[in-house]
Each structure stands twice: as C-alpha cells, then as structure tokens.
Design a protein around this motif. Structure first.
Motif, short mmCIF file in Angstrom:
data_model
loop_
_atom_site.label_atom_id
_atom_site.label_comp_id
_atom_site.label_asym_id
_atom_site.label_seq_id
_atom_site.Cartn_x
_atom_site.Cartn_y
_atom_site.Cartn_z
N GLY A 1 -14.81 -28.01 1.23
CA GLY A 1 -14.08 -27.57 2.40
C GLY A 1 -13.60 -26.14 2.37
N ALA A 2 -13.86 -25.40 1.29
CA ALA A 2 -13.42 -24.00 1.20
C ALA A 2 -14.20 -23.14 2.17
CB ALA A 2 -13.59 -23.49 -0.22
N THR A 3 -13.60 -22.03 2.59
CA THR A 3 -14.28 -21.08 3.48
C THR A 3 -14.15 -19.66 2.93
OG1 THR A 3 -12.34 -20.67 4.86
CG2 THR A 3 -13.79 -22.49 5.51
N LYS A 4 -15.00 -18.77 3.43
CA LYS A 4 -14.96 -17.36 3.05
C LYS A 4 -14.11 -16.55 4.02
CE LYS A 4 -19.60 -17.41 1.01
NZ LYS A 4 -20.96 -16.82 1.07
N ALA A 5 -13.90 -17.05 5.22
CA ALA A 5 -13.18 -16.28 6.24
C ALA A 5 -12.72 -17.20 7.35
CB ALA A 5 -14.07 -15.18 6.80
N GLY A 6 -11.76 -16.71 8.14
CA GLY A 6 -11.32 -17.43 9.33
C GLY A 6 -9.96 -18.08 9.21
N ARG A 7 -9.56 -18.44 8.00
CA ARG A 7 -8.27 -19.11 7.83
C ARG A 7 -7.14 -18.15 7.54
NH1 ARG A 7 -10.48 -24.13 3.97
NH2 ARG A 7 -11.64 -25.18 5.65
N VAL A 8 -7.46 -16.97 7.04
CA VAL A 8 -6.43 -16.01 6.65
C VAL A 8 -6.24 -14.99 7.78
CG1 VAL A 8 -5.69 -14.34 4.93
CG2 VAL A 8 -7.11 -16.27 4.25
N LEU A 9 -5.01 -14.89 8.26
CA LEU A 9 -4.66 -13.94 9.31
C LEU A 9 -3.74 -12.87 8.74
CD1 LEU A 9 -3.78 -16.53 12.11
CD2 LEU A 9 -6.03 -15.65 11.52
N GLU A 10 -3.67 -11.75 9.46
CA GLU A 10 -2.77 -10.67 9.08
C GLU A 10 -2.13 -10.11 10.35
OE1 GLU A 10 -4.92 -7.44 7.32
OE2 GLU A 10 -6.29 -7.24 9.01
N PRO A 11 -0.95 -9.50 10.24
CA PRO A 11 -0.33 -8.91 11.42
C PRO A 11 -1.06 -7.65 11.84
CG PRO A 11 0.97 -8.41 9.48
CD PRO A 11 -0.10 -9.37 9.03
N GLN A 12 -1.14 -7.43 13.13
CA GLN A 12 -1.64 -6.16 13.62
C GLN A 12 -0.69 -5.05 13.16
OE1 GLN A 12 -4.34 -5.44 15.36
NE2 GLN A 12 -4.87 -7.10 16.77
N PRO A 13 -1.20 -3.85 12.83
CA PRO A 13 -0.30 -2.73 12.49
C PRO A 13 0.73 -2.53 13.60
CG PRO A 13 -2.58 -2.16 12.04
CD PRO A 13 -2.63 -3.47 12.76
N PHE A 14 1.86 -1.99 13.21
CA PHE A 14 2.99 -1.89 14.15
C PHE A 14 3.65 -0.53 14.03
CE2 PHE A 14 7.60 -2.90 15.04
CZ PHE A 14 7.44 -3.07 16.41
N ASP A 15 3.88 0.09 15.18
CA ASP A 15 4.63 1.35 15.22
C ASP A 15 6.10 0.99 15.41
OD1 ASP A 15 5.79 3.78 15.60
OD2 ASP A 15 4.60 4.35 17.35
N ALA A 16 6.86 1.06 14.33
CA ALA A 16 8.25 0.61 14.35
C ALA A 16 9.20 1.57 15.02
CB ALA A 16 8.72 0.34 12.92
N SER A 17 8.71 2.72 15.50
CA SER A 17 9.61 3.65 16.18
C SER A 17 10.22 3.01 17.44
CB SER A 17 8.87 4.94 16.56
OG SER A 17 7.80 4.68 17.46
N CYS A 18 9.55 2.01 18.00
CA CYS A 18 10.08 1.35 19.19
C CYS A 18 11.33 0.52 18.89
CB CYS A 18 9.02 0.47 19.84
SG CYS A 18 8.44 -0.88 18.81
N LEU A 19 11.63 0.28 17.61
CA LEU A 19 12.85 -0.45 17.25
C LEU A 19 14.10 0.39 17.48
CD1 LEU A 19 11.73 -2.22 13.95
CD2 LEU A 19 12.20 -3.30 16.14
N ARG A 20 13.93 1.69 17.53
CA ARG A 20 15.03 2.63 17.75
C ARG A 20 16.16 2.39 16.74
NH1 ARG A 20 13.79 5.42 22.29
NH2 ARG A 20 12.28 4.46 23.70
N GLY A 21 17.36 2.07 17.21
CA GLY A 21 18.50 1.93 16.30
C GLY A 21 18.33 0.83 15.28
#
Length: 567
Positions: A127-147
């Motif tokens: 049942g193991a796989t090489k891809a598809g089960r592992v996700l990652e967050p899209q890069p994020f520009d944190a400047s929008c967090l402001r304060g």
C-alpha cells in the motif's frame, strides 16, 4: 468574582492543531478565543518542515494522483503500525483527512499542495506510494500580517540563512550550483535581494515556506475569521458547570474565559516536561527534544484534574530523531534535528563508540534512533555516543548538522566542540577517543563498497525513499560516495524526539475520555496533546501534522454541530 469573557470556543495552543480548530470553528460562525502561553504564535509547527500526510485529498487528485485508494492507505498503515485495534480513530483520520484539506483549500487562505514526489518511509510495504499523500503549504508572504507579524515565531536559524531567510526545498540545489550555473546565480541573487528588501521594510524575512508558512497562513486566516488571540497568557485551570461539563478556563491572573461549546487542548504535548520525560521515555533521550519550549504537558495536566486519562502509545511514547546540540552566538542552546539534510547524502557515515557503523544512515530519522537505542555504544555520551562523519567535500556541498553548506568560517563550531576535525582519519579517531585503528578500518571498508556504488553491509540507497533524499547527481547510487578528501569532520548525535506520541485518550472526534471510558463533556484534545493515532510508529512524513489538522477540523465541526442543536 467578575463575569467571564464569553466565547463559544476556547482553544489552548497555537500550533497547527489549535490554529486549525480555531479557524474552522470561526469560519463556521462560532466566536473563538485562542490562548497561547508563549509570546509567539506557532509552537513546534513553526519550526517544522510543514509536511502534512493527508491521503486521498482533492488537491492530490487535481494534479493527477488518482491511483491511491482507501484500501491501499489502510493496508499500508496496517503493515507499519504496531496495533490497529484503535480502528475508530484511525478510520476517522483516513476518512476525514481529505475533508479537512479540501475545507481549508476551498474556504480559507490555508492552501496545501501535493509535493510532486515524496515516498512513504517504508516504500516496500503493502500500500505504500511514491507521491500524492504528502502535502506542503504554499509559500506565504507574511507582510500581510502587519502588526501580528511580530507575534509569529521565527524559523529555527539553523534551517534559514542569515537567521531568518527561508529557502524553499526546490531552491536548495540552486544555492549549491550558484557559481556553476548562470541560471542558478540569477535565481539566488534575486532571492537575496528580496530578503534584503524584506529586512529593511519589516525587520525580518517575510517570504515563508515549510512550517512557518503553514502557521503564517493559519494565523492570517484566523484573523480574517475573527479569532481573538491572547498571547503570553497562561491558563491556571479548567472550569466546569453544575452538570460537570467543561465550559471555560481560569487564567493565571484569576480572570475567566467562557467556552460555551467547550475547550480544546492543543498545547503541544509533554516533550519539554522533565517529569513525564523521565517516566515515559528511554533514559538515553534525556532532555534532547527538538520541540518548542512551551510543550510542557499543560494540556495533560489540565485534563487529568477533571478526570482525563493519559495513555502510553503502543510502539513508543514519542517520535524519534537524532539530534546534535550546540550553543548559538547569542548564547542560546540549539537542539538540531538531523532529519533529511545530511544523513542520506552521499559521503557520510555514522559510527558508534567503537568506531563501527551500526545502521543504514539513510533510513528515516525515527528508524535511525531505533537503531541507536538498540546499540548501547550509540545511544548515550557515556557509552561513546554516535558520530556522523564526512570529509571536506561533503561538508562544503551538504553541510553537517548545524553547519550549513558552503560555510568557510568553522571556528565557532570547532571551538565549542560541536564540530570535530582531523587532518587524517587517524587524527579524527584520536580526537573522538575511538579505539585505535577502528575508524580507519571502518572507512576503508565502506569506501570499497562506495567505489562500486553500493553498501554491502547495510544496503544504503536500496529503496526509493532513501534515493529520493540522496543527491540525484551522484550515480549509480545517490546515497553513496567514498570519504577521501581531508580534512575529515564529525558531529556527535544523540537520541532525541520531535514530538509526543503518548497523550490523552480521545474518541474519533477528539473528545477526551475519563478513566472509565466516558466522554468528559466539553473537553477536546488534538495535536500532540492527544494520544497519536499512529501509536508511536512513523510511517511517513507529516504524520504528526496530518492528524493535527484533521482532528482540529473534526473537533471544530463537532462543536459547530452541537451549537446548532442547542439553538
């Protein structure tokens, strides 16, 4: 006593689990207060690689990963986990993980995408796989967090350039070839200039990837959904109404927060609690934890006061990783987890206190520590410890532990005894107090196999997972190369952990059980505060964050459902 500040939901802890529970509850229209005892948001998640194991997601199917099935996922878990008798919670995770990911991707700015290739840790299991089960967050520009940017926990400096410049996994090879490729040089120059602009404008790097990007996106989404944050705020106790339902918390200053639909415990587990470490973990682990310092077992302590049951995990009470320790320039001590950056690369070996190899260095970090614990000469400093060894070519290309690639100034690492150097293998052997001749013989034997592209003793590079983490430019085996170019270097590694597996007994939607198996009304736990559905096994990357997000989602939806019934 003054009236409590009223909310529908009170969440304790700001890692992925707590932030997800808060976000989903708020998105569904509940009023939410998230309490974090640290001055920064993000917990251990902010330091992590940000990988999320969530099989069968719509995001994976959308990019062509359609061959995976629930039966395959279940077969794989059954082959790797020590016990699947806790089937209700495990089934809840497998079923709800894609729901949780799709919910976040479709309704919030928390965007998770499949990693193009990332094999399960035991790729030859059913049942193991090489891809598809592992996700990652899209890069994020944190400047929008402001304060709020000032409240976001920074990445570990050991995993960043200039202290806080994060580099995406796909950009790392460009840094290695920066002076050999015009395209790489242009890319790296652009990244450096971008970071300089961010530092001048915001005082820190704001282009986030990995776990920092996941936390940044969750915090931004929580803000947009109206979640109230209380940071640097400690919780003294839970409160219960006349019927015994948990309905809020008492803060350290005596004030109260009401949680009409309940309280969520997501405080990060017990990894930084000396008492629980002593009773639950092998002595060799001592205090070698790569978790955030706030993970002191607060959730378990609070739950036990109202009858909550804390349970061991079947295979082991924590998720293992080899670590090395050193002191930063500012005087703080770093615990560096040797997960994927060095052990599998070609030209490194690990030896025990007798100067002998004891395992395949390219196995998962969890399996590597299991091998350390099974070998008394590799487990503790008193027994000689374990050493990661390389030559100068390897150190320049890949780095070693906290020593980053292409580092010329090694004085601070050498002077404090973190990095050891020998002009010859015999010199290094003497420096490490290894038996005379042992290291020279070990390396000579390893090199003979490496010259032929193999590792006859341990089969390094023998499966797709190991080769994935090697260096594809090295053929025929991306995990194997000889150690020949002096000087030679070594770093001591110790058994450590990345998070707790033991935790509070919960049901399939995260409700905490008492000692009699009954639910404690109004009390939930997720993340490292709940006993892991993986039972201490580590089948794939992201098996801590995957369940954390999934059960945070399930808890929020259960609270929302109960709130509608009470209307």
């Amino acid at each position: 006593m003054s009236a409590p500040e009223g909310f529908d939901v009170v969440v304790l802890g700001s890692g992925a689990a707590g932030l997800t529970a808060a976000l989903v509850a708020a998105t569904e229209g509940l009023s939410v207060c998230l309490v974090e005892k640290d001055a920064k948001l993000g917990g251990t998640t902010a330091w992590s690689g940000g990988m999320v194991w969530a099989p069968l997601s719509g995001a994976a199917r959308a990019v062509g990963h359609t061959e995976d099935t629930a039966d395959a996922v279940w077969s794989y878990l059954a082959a790797i986990l020590p016990d699947i008798s806790d089937a209700a919670r495990l089934k809840a995770f497998v079923t709800a993980a894609p729901e949780a990911v799709d919910y976040l991707n479709e309704r919030t700015v928390v965007q998770l995408r499949p990693v193009p290739v990332y094999p399960d840790y035991y790729p030859d299991a059913p049942g193991a796989t090489k891809a598809g089960r592992v996700l990652e967050p899209q890069p994020f520009d944190a400047s929008c967090l402001r304060g709020t940017l000032a409240l976001l926990r920074r990445p570990l400096p050991e995993f960043a350039l200039f202290g806080d410049m994060m580099v995406a996994r796909t950009d790392i090879p460009k840094f290695r070839s920066v002076f050999r490729s015009a395209r790489s040089f242009a890319t790296v120059t652009g990244l450096l200039l971008r970071h300089l602009r961010e530092k001048l404008r915001h005082g820190r790097g704001t282009s986030l990837v990995l776990g920092n990007a996941l936390v940044g996106r969750l915090v931004y989404a929580c803000q947009a959904a109206g979640v109230t944050f209380k940071v640097a705020t400690r919780v003294r106790d839970l409160t219960c109404n006349a019927a015994g339902t948990v309905d809020g918390v008492v803060l350290a200053d005596g004030s109260r927060l009401e949680g009409r639909q309940g309280v969520v415990l997501a405080t990060g587990g017990f990894s930084q609690d000396p008492k629980r470490r002593q009773s639950l973990l092998p002595p060799a682990l001592a205090d070698n934890s790569a978790t955030a310092h706030g993970a002191t077992g607060d959730g378990a302590d609070l739950a036990e006061r109202v009858g909550g049951l804390f349970l061991n995990a079947e295979e082991g009470n924590a998720f293992w990783a080899p670590v090395s320790r050193y002191r930063r320039a500012n005087g703080s001590e770093a615990v560096y987890p040797h997960t994927v950056t060095d052990r599998s690369k070609p030209g490194l070996i690990a030896v025990d206190g007798e100067g002998k190899r004891f395992t395949n260095e390219a196995v998962s970090y969890h399996e590597f520590v299991k091998a350390m614990l099974a070998n008394g000469n590799a487990a503790t400093p008193d027994d000689g410890g374990a050493w990661l060894l390389c030559d100068s070519r390897f150190l320049w290309l890949y780095g070693l532990g906290a020593v980053k690639p292409m580092t010329r100034r090694l004085r601070s690492f050498l002077s404090q005894g973190y990095l050891h150097r020998g002009e010859t293998l015999g010199d290094l052997e003497a420096c490490l107090s290894l038996p005379k001749g042992a290291l020279v013989e070990t390396v000579a034997h390893y090199n003979r196999g490496a010259d032929a592209g193999g590792d006859p003793d341990f089969g390094r590079g023998g499966n797709v997972y190991q080769r994935f983490l090697g260096d594809a430019s090295i053929q025929p085996n991306p995990c194997v190369a000889p150690l020949r170019k002096p000087p030679f270097y070594a770093v001591k590694v110790l058994p450590g952990d990345l998070g707790a597996a033991a935790g509070l007994d919960t049901d399939e939607v995260g409700r905490v059980r008492d000692r009699n198996g009954r639910m404690i009304a109004g009390l939930y736990a997720c993340g490292a505060d709940m006993r892991s559905v993986m039972q201490g096994a580590y089948p794939a990357p992201g098996i801590t964050l995957g369940p954390a997000i999934t059960f945070g989602y399930l808890i929020a939806m259960d609270m929302f459902g109960r709130s509608r019934c009470n209307q």
